[in-house]
Design a protein around this motif. Structure first.
Motif, PDB file in Angstrom:
ATOM      1  N   GLN A   1      -2.472  -8.447  -0.181  1.00 33.75           N
ATOM      2  CA  GLN A   1      -3.444  -7.373  -0.013  1.00 33.75           C
ATOM      3  C   GLN A   1      -2.916  -6.022  -0.482  1.00 33.75           C
ATOM      4  O   GLN A   1      -3.460  -4.982  -0.120  1.00 33.75           O
ATOM      5  CB  GLN A   1      -3.870  -7.287   1.458  1.00 33.75           C
ATOM      6  N   HIS A   2      -1.844  -6.053  -1.295  1.00 35.69           N
ATOM      7  CA  HIS A   2      -1.235  -4.822  -1.786  1.00 35.69           C
ATOM      8  C   HIS A   2      -1.402  -4.669  -3.293  1.00 35.69           C
ATOM      9  O   HIS A   2      -1.486  -5.657  -4.025  1.00 35.69           O
ATOM     10  CB  HIS A   2       0.277  -4.799  -1.487  1.00 35.69           C
TER      11      HIS A   2
ATOM     12  N   VAL B   1      -2.827  -0.493  -0.060  1.00 39.53           N
ATOM     13  CA  VAL B   1      -3.652  -1.603   0.416  1.00 39.53           C
ATOM     14  C   VAL B   1      -4.910  -1.728  -0.442  1.00 39.53           C
ATOM     15  O   VAL B   1      -5.539  -0.723  -0.795  1.00 39.53           O
ATOM     16  CB  VAL B   1      -4.031  -1.406   1.896  1.00 39.53           C
TER      17      VAL B   1
ATOM     18  N   ALA C   1       0.744  -2.665   6.040  1.00 37.46           N
ATOM     19  CA  ALA C   1       0.018  -3.942   6.014  1.00 37.46           C
ATOM     20  C   ALA C   1       1.009  -5.029   5.605  1.00 37.46           C
ATOM     21  O   ALA C   1       1.668  -4.900   4.574  1.00 37.46           O
ATOM     22  CB  ALA C   1      -1.149  -3.882   5.041  1.00 37.46           C
TER      23      ALA C   1
ATOM     24  N   PHE D   1      -6.496  -1.637   9.165  1.00 32.27           N
ATOM     25  CA  PHE D   1      -6.894  -2.327   7.950  1.00 32.27           C
ATOM     26  C   PHE D   1      -7.575  -3.663   8.242  1.00 32.27           C
ATOM     27  O   PHE D   1      -8.459  -4.089   7.495  1.00 32.27           O
ATOM     28  CB  PHE D   1      -5.684  -2.549   7.044  1.00 32.27           C
TER      29      PHE D   1
ATOM     30  N   SER E   1      -1.575   4.104   0.882  1.00 29.82           N
ATOM     31  CA  SER E   1      -1.058   2.918   1.564  1.00 29.82           C
ATOM     32  C   SER E   1      -0.695   1.782   0.626  1.00 29.82           C
ATOM     33  O   SER E   1       0.158   0.954   0.946  1.00 29.82           O
ATOM     34  CB  SER E   1      -2.085   2.408   2.585  1.00 29.82           C
TER      35      SER E   1
END
Length: 390
Positions: free
Chosen positions: A331-332, A168, A326, A138, A166
């Motif tokens: 960033q989620h 992400v 991650a 990532f 994910s």
């Protein structure tokens, strides 16, 4: 700090009183207001009978279009079109390209199953080419993605807003969209972002097709998906139905198939609109409660932080912070994904949690935990209790 809205989901909680539902990214609980909306659809159908379409297209659809436009800061409400699922809308866009001409598509290896399956099938055409960019690692994906955008010549670019496998976030549009040639059609799968991640389409509304639906964070269940279509789009989908020129249905039909001059040109045919009624109820409820996406996102981010603190305290051999795909919560989206060593470890751990009333979901070697405004931080103590007792 926003309070939990657990009280607004009593219909679902009454059916699952002993369950901690950590899978809203898979199938979100519906708020209680959607039950009345389901009945309202029945009542409008009974009232309108053959003319219920006048109620649906004259009153309900425009209202939901306005609410979605506000939700996404999209300047053109009339550009939102509805269908039973996003795949139907996706394929209408692809059907706008002649089969006899080359079609080159750029995407990632982390798109939802229906898209991946459709692309695999289209690759049987001699004129079709798919370029796939791996999302992992990532850390380097934004750079690799932009490089692919700059180096290739594509008819279509398709990527998610939040990757389904994910959680992400994809690179922001402003980081790579300026490098896309004007002739390239850009589609964003917003299914795991819409209603979860604050989204502003005001600067890209004339450029980007944005797909999403009610099944996930819009909390309205299946059957109501939508697509925001760029203003002045003149594509003529081959896969089309009578809704696509609904306003002119009673007029003499032209020699060439005609389309609406707004988002409805991508509409299909007869569908069950109860999902749209439920979505309307959710959006009205959010407005009444002042439940903006920003407020809900901040609440979920706090839940995720407190969840990970509990995971740290647990000191489980497998379910550990360092197993996150991650590490940066910023960033989620609204679920976190842990990657284990083997698929068997994941299935066994998911079953262990399920046996104690904690509902998660998993894909291969990835275990996913979702978060919602019907959670409270204290709820996650059940995970610690469940895994320490086994």
């Amino acid at each position: 700090m926003m309070k939990s809205y657990k009280h607004a989901y009593q219909g679902f909680f009454s059916q699952h009183p002993e369950t901690l539902h950590c899978a809203p990214h898979s199938h979100h609980y519906w708020p209680d207001c959607t039950r009345d909306a389901q009945l309202a659809y029945w009542d409008d159908s009974a009232k309108g009978v053959d003319h219920k379409w006048d109620i649906i297209f004259g009153e309900r659809v425009p209202d939901v279009q306005q609410h979605l436009a506000r939700l996404l800061n999209h300047p053109y409400p009339e550009q939102f079109v509805f269908a039973s699922n996003t795949h139907e809308l996706l394929y209408r866009v692809f059907s706008s390209f002649p089969v006899t001409q080359p079609l080159r598509v750029l995407s990632t290896d982390s798109e939802f199953h229906s898209f991946a399956r459709q692309m695999k099938r289209l690759q049987e055409r001699p004129q079709f080419e798919l370029v796939t960019i791996p999302t992992e690692p990532f850390a380097t994906f934004p750079e690799r993605w932009r490089l692919a955008v700059e180096q290739g010549s594509y008819e279509v670019i398709f990527t998610s807003q939040v990757f389904y496998n994910s959680g992400v976030l994809a690179p922001p549009l402003e980081h790579w969209l300026p490098a896309v040639p004007d002739h390239t059609l850009v589609m964003i799968d917003g299914y795991h972002g819409c209603g979860a991640i604050p989204t502003d389409l005001s600067q890209v509304a004339a450029r980007v097709f944005y797909l999403a639906g009610g099944y996930k964070y819009l909390q309205a269940g299946e059957g109501c998906c939508f697509m925001a279509v760029p203003k002045n789009c003149q594509l003529r989908p081959e896969y089309t139905g009578w809704f696509a020129d609904f306003a002119n249905l009673a007029k003499p039909q032209q020699a060439q198939v005609a389309y609406a001059n707004d988002g409805m040109r991508f509409a299909g045919a007869t569908m069950d609109f109860s999902g749209l009624y439920r979505l309307q109820a959710v959006l009205h409820w959010w407005q009444q409660e002042g439940l903006t996406v920003s407020r809900m996102h901040a609440y979920v981010q706090q839940l995720q932080h407190e969840f990970l603190q509990i995971i740290d305290e647990l000191e489980h051999p497998l379910l550990r912070r360092e197993r996150l795909l991650a590490p940066d919560l910023a960033q989620h989206g609204h679920f976190l994904t842990f990657k284990l060593d083997h698929e068997s470890q994941v299935s066994e751990l998911a079953q262990q949690l399920a046996d104690t009333g904690v509902a998660t979901d998993y894909r291969g070697d990835r275990l996913r935990f979702g978060f919602a405004i019907y959670h409270e931080a204290a709820d996650y103590q059940r995970i610690k209790k469940a895994l320490r007792s086994n």
